[in-house]
Design a protein around this motif. Structure first.
Motif, PDB file in Angstrom:
ATOM      1  N   UNK A  25     -10.969  12.307  -7.995  1.00 38.46           N
ATOM      2  CA  UNK A  25     -10.707  12.299  -6.553  1.00 38.46           C
ATOM      3  C   UNK A  25      -9.437  11.510  -6.220  1.00 38.46           C
ATOM      4  N   UNK A  26      -9.241  10.389  -6.891  1.00 32.44           N
ATOM      5  CA  UNK A  26      -8.021   9.601  -6.663  1.00 32.44           C
ATOM      6  C   UNK A  26      -6.791  10.433  -7.017  1.00 32.44           C
ATOM      7  N   UNK A  27      -6.812  11.094  -8.150  1.00 30.25           N
ATOM      8  CA  UNK A  27      -5.669  11.905  -8.568  1.00 30.25           C
ATOM      9  C   UNK A  27      -5.413  13.068  -7.606  1.00 30.25           C
ATOM     10  N   UNK A  28      -6.472  13.597  -7.010  1.00 32.12           N
ATOM     11  CA  UNK A  28      -6.307  14.685  -6.059  1.00 32.12           C
ATOM     12  C   UNK A  28      -5.619  14.203  -4.780  1.00 32.12           C
ATOM     13  N   UNK A  29      -5.950  13.000  -4.340  1.00 35.31           N
ATOM     14  CA  UNK A  29      -5.411  12.474  -3.081  1.00 35.31           C
ATOM     15  C   UNK A  29      -4.023  11.873  -3.265  1.00 35.31           C
ATOM     16  N   UNK A  30      -3.836  11.113  -4.337  1.00 35.76           N
ATOM     17  CA  UNK A  30      -2.536  10.460  -4.596  1.00 35.76           C
ATOM     18  C   UNK A  30      -2.117  10.771  -6.031  1.00 35.76           C
ATOM     19  N   UNK A  31      -1.637  11.977  -6.275  1.00 36.41           N
ATOM     20  CA  UNK A  31      -1.333  12.398  -7.657  1.00 36.41           C
ATOM     21  C   UNK A  31      -0.263  11.559  -8.339  1.00 36.41           C
ATOM     22  N   UNK A  32       0.598  10.893  -7.576  1.00 40.02           N
ATOM     23  CA  UNK A  32       1.655  10.093  -8.189  1.00 40.02           C
ATOM     24  C   UNK A  32       1.181   8.701  -8.593  1.00 40.02           C
ATOM     25  N   UNK A  33      -0.015   8.320  -8.177  1.00 42.98           N
ATOM     26  CA  UNK A  33      -0.507   6.972  -8.467  1.00 42.98           C
ATOM     27  C   UNK A  33      -0.952   6.855  -9.921  1.00 42.98           C
ATOM     28  N   UNK A  34      -0.806   5.655 -10.470  1.00 46.02           N
ATOM     29  CA  UNK A  34      -1.410   5.341 -11.760  1.00 46.02           C
ATOM     30  C   UNK A  34      -2.795   4.769 -11.507  1.00 46.02           C
ATOM     31  N   UNK A  35      -3.721   5.092 -12.382  1.00 48.55           N
ATOM     32  CA  UNK A  35      -5.099   4.624 -12.245  1.00 48.55           C
ATOM     33  C   UNK A  35      -5.448   3.747 -13.444  1.00 48.55           C
ATOM     34  N   UNK A  93     -18.675   4.903  -3.804  1.00 51.84           N
ATOM     35  CA  UNK A  93     -18.853   4.548  -2.396  1.00 51.84           C
ATOM     36  C   UNK A  93     -17.539   4.566  -1.629  1.00 51.84           C
ATOM     37  N   UNK A  94     -16.447   4.168  -2.261  1.00 48.93           N
ATOM     38  CA  UNK A  94     -15.145   4.188  -1.607  1.00 48.93           C
ATOM     39  C   UNK A  94     -14.565   5.594  -1.670  1.00 48.93           C
ATOM     40  N   UNK A  95     -14.304   6.168  -0.527  1.00 53.39           N
ATOM     41  CA  UNK A  95     -13.807   7.539  -0.451  1.00 53.39           C
ATOM     42  C   UNK A  95     -12.284   7.537  -0.606  1.00 53.39           C
ATOM     43  N   UNK A  96     -11.763   8.103  -1.705  1.00 48.74           N
ATOM     44  CA  UNK A  96     -10.312   8.093  -1.929  1.00 48.74           C
ATOM     45  C   UNK A  96      -9.500   8.787  -0.845  1.00 48.74           C
ATOM     46  N   UNK A  97     -10.123   9.592  -0.001  1.00 48.08           N
ATOM     47  CA  UNK A  97      -9.380  10.239   1.081  1.00 48.08           C
ATOM     48  C   UNK A  97      -8.749   9.224   2.028  1.00 48.08           C
ATOM     49  N   UNK A  98      -9.276   7.995   2.038  1.00 48.21           N
ATOM     50  CA  UNK A  98      -8.733   6.961   2.916  1.00 48.21           C
ATOM     51  C   UNK A  98      -7.587   6.177   2.262  1.00 48.21           C
ATOM     52  N   UNK A  99      -7.279   6.461   1.016  1.00 44.26           N
ATOM     53  CA  UNK A  99      -6.208   5.732   0.340  1.00 44.26           C
ATOM     54  C   UNK A  99      -4.875   5.767   1.101  1.00 44.26           C
ATOM     55  N   UNK A 100      -4.407   6.930   1.551  1.00 39.28           N
ATOM     56  CA  UNK A 100      -3.137   6.942   2.292  1.00 39.28           C
ATOM     57  C   UNK A 100      -3.186   6.085   3.551  1.00 39.28           C
ATOM     58  N   UNK A 101      -4.336   6.023   4.202  1.00 41.16           N
ATOM     59  CA  UNK A 101      -4.459   5.206   5.418  1.00 41.16           C
ATOM     60  C   UNK A 101      -4.279   3.732   5.094  1.00 41.16           C
ATOM     61  N   UNK A 102      -4.880   3.272   4.000  1.00 41.74           N
ATOM     62  CA  UNK A 102      -4.730   1.875   3.618  1.00 41.74           C
ATOM     63  C   UNK A 102      -3.294   1.556   3.241  1.00 41.74           C
ATOM     64  N   UNK A 103      -2.671   2.445   2.478  1.00 36.93           N
ATOM     65  CA  UNK A 103      -1.299   2.201   2.035  1.00 36.93           C
ATOM     66  C   UNK A 103      -0.340   2.202   3.218  1.00 36.93           C
ATOM     67  N   UNK A 104      -0.505   3.125   4.149  1.00 32.74           N
ATOM     68  CA  UNK A 104       0.359   3.184   5.324  1.00 32.74           C
ATOM     69  C   UNK A 104       0.258   1.914   6.156  1.00 32.74           C
ATOM     70  N   UNK A 105      -0.943   1.356   6.248  1.00 28.09           N
ATOM     71  CA  UNK A 105      -1.139   0.136   7.036  1.00 28.09           C
ATOM     72  C   UNK A 105      -0.387  -1.062   6.460  1.00 28.09           C
ATOM     73  N   UNK A 106       0.014  -0.987   5.194  1.00 27.17           N
ATOM     74  CA  UNK A 106       0.798  -2.067   4.598  1.00 27.17           C
ATOM     75  C   UNK A 106       2.202  -2.155   5.192  1.00 27.17           C
TER      76      UNK A 106
END
Length: 232
Positions: A25-35, A93-106
């Motif tokens: 799921x993480x790779x689907x939402x942020x494919x450029x990220x390293x995990x 429990x943590x939904x990776x779909x919210x990853x961009x929202x957290x990163x943008x808030x930075x």
């Protein structure tokens, strides 16, 4: 923040049944990220499953808990020159779909909390634990200089300044990785904000802490924070 070098750190102990789905799921939402999966001395096949799913894996030889796993993750990020670290739990429990929202808030903060009780989703906890969590939020909000409703959430994003801070110092004790870390960052001038997120039920396995133990440590954390406020 335009195209930051992003590292998603997944602390995991005996989460072989769910960790591959989280990585996918993480790779689907942020494919450029390293995990990076930090295997906290699992006794099952968590490390092998994570590697097969395409994650980098670091293995702790002894069980240190989430704090110890994340401290390794922050050091890996500092040494690897990453711009952002996002912590994601291995249990789903943590939904990776919210990853961009957290990163943008930075763009407006140094540390971003994905808050379960900020108006999105219907995540609920038992009444005694909920009361303790509200008490923690009431104590920590003035320290952070903003209203926080979910100070025990591990779903969070950190920028370079906080990565460096946590790479040098990060508590291992239960709840230290959430409550104490927030206090430490706020008192050193780092701006903290929260964004609303929906939280999902655990996909598999069992929680690492019982409800009774979690409530005990929540109470202990509240007492420690109150003492910290009245001390010079």
């Amino acid at each position: 923040m335009a195209d930051p070098r992003l590292l998603v750190v997944i602390p995991a102990r005996n989460e072989s049944a769910s960790v591959a789905t989280v990585i996918r799921e993480v790779h689907e939402v942020v494919p450029a990220a390293d995990v990076l999966v930090v295997d906290d001395a699992s006794t099952d096949s968590t490390a092998h499953v994570a590697e097969a799913a395409g994650a980098r894996v670091a293995r702790l030889p002894i069980h240190l808990g989430v704090g110890g796993a994340m401290r390794l993750g922050y050091r890996y990020a500092r040494d690897g020159d990453y711009d952002v670290v996002v912590q994601v739990d291995a249990d789903g429990q943590h939904d990776p779909r919210y990853l961009p929202r957290l990163v943008t808030a930075l763009d407006q903060a140094d540390l971003v909390i994905g808050a379960r009780f900020a108006g999105e989703g219907d995540y609920r906890v038992a009444a005694p634990r909920r009361w303790a969590m509200r008490a923690l939020s009431a104590v920590l909000s003035p320290i952070a200089g903003t209203r926080l409703s979910d100070t025990t959430s591990g779903f969070r994003a950190a920028n370079r300044a906080v990565i460096r801070l946590f790479a040098d110092w990060y508590p291992v004790e239960y709840l230290g990785d959430t409550v104490e870390a927030l206090t430490y960052a706020a008192r050193r001038g780092h701006r903290i904000v929260q964004v609303p997120v929906g939280m999902r039920p655990r996909a598999a396995g069992t929680p690492s802490q019982s409800s009774a133990r979690a409530l005990f440590y929540l109470g202990r954390a509240v007492a420690a924070l109150v003492l910290a406020l009245i001390r010079r």
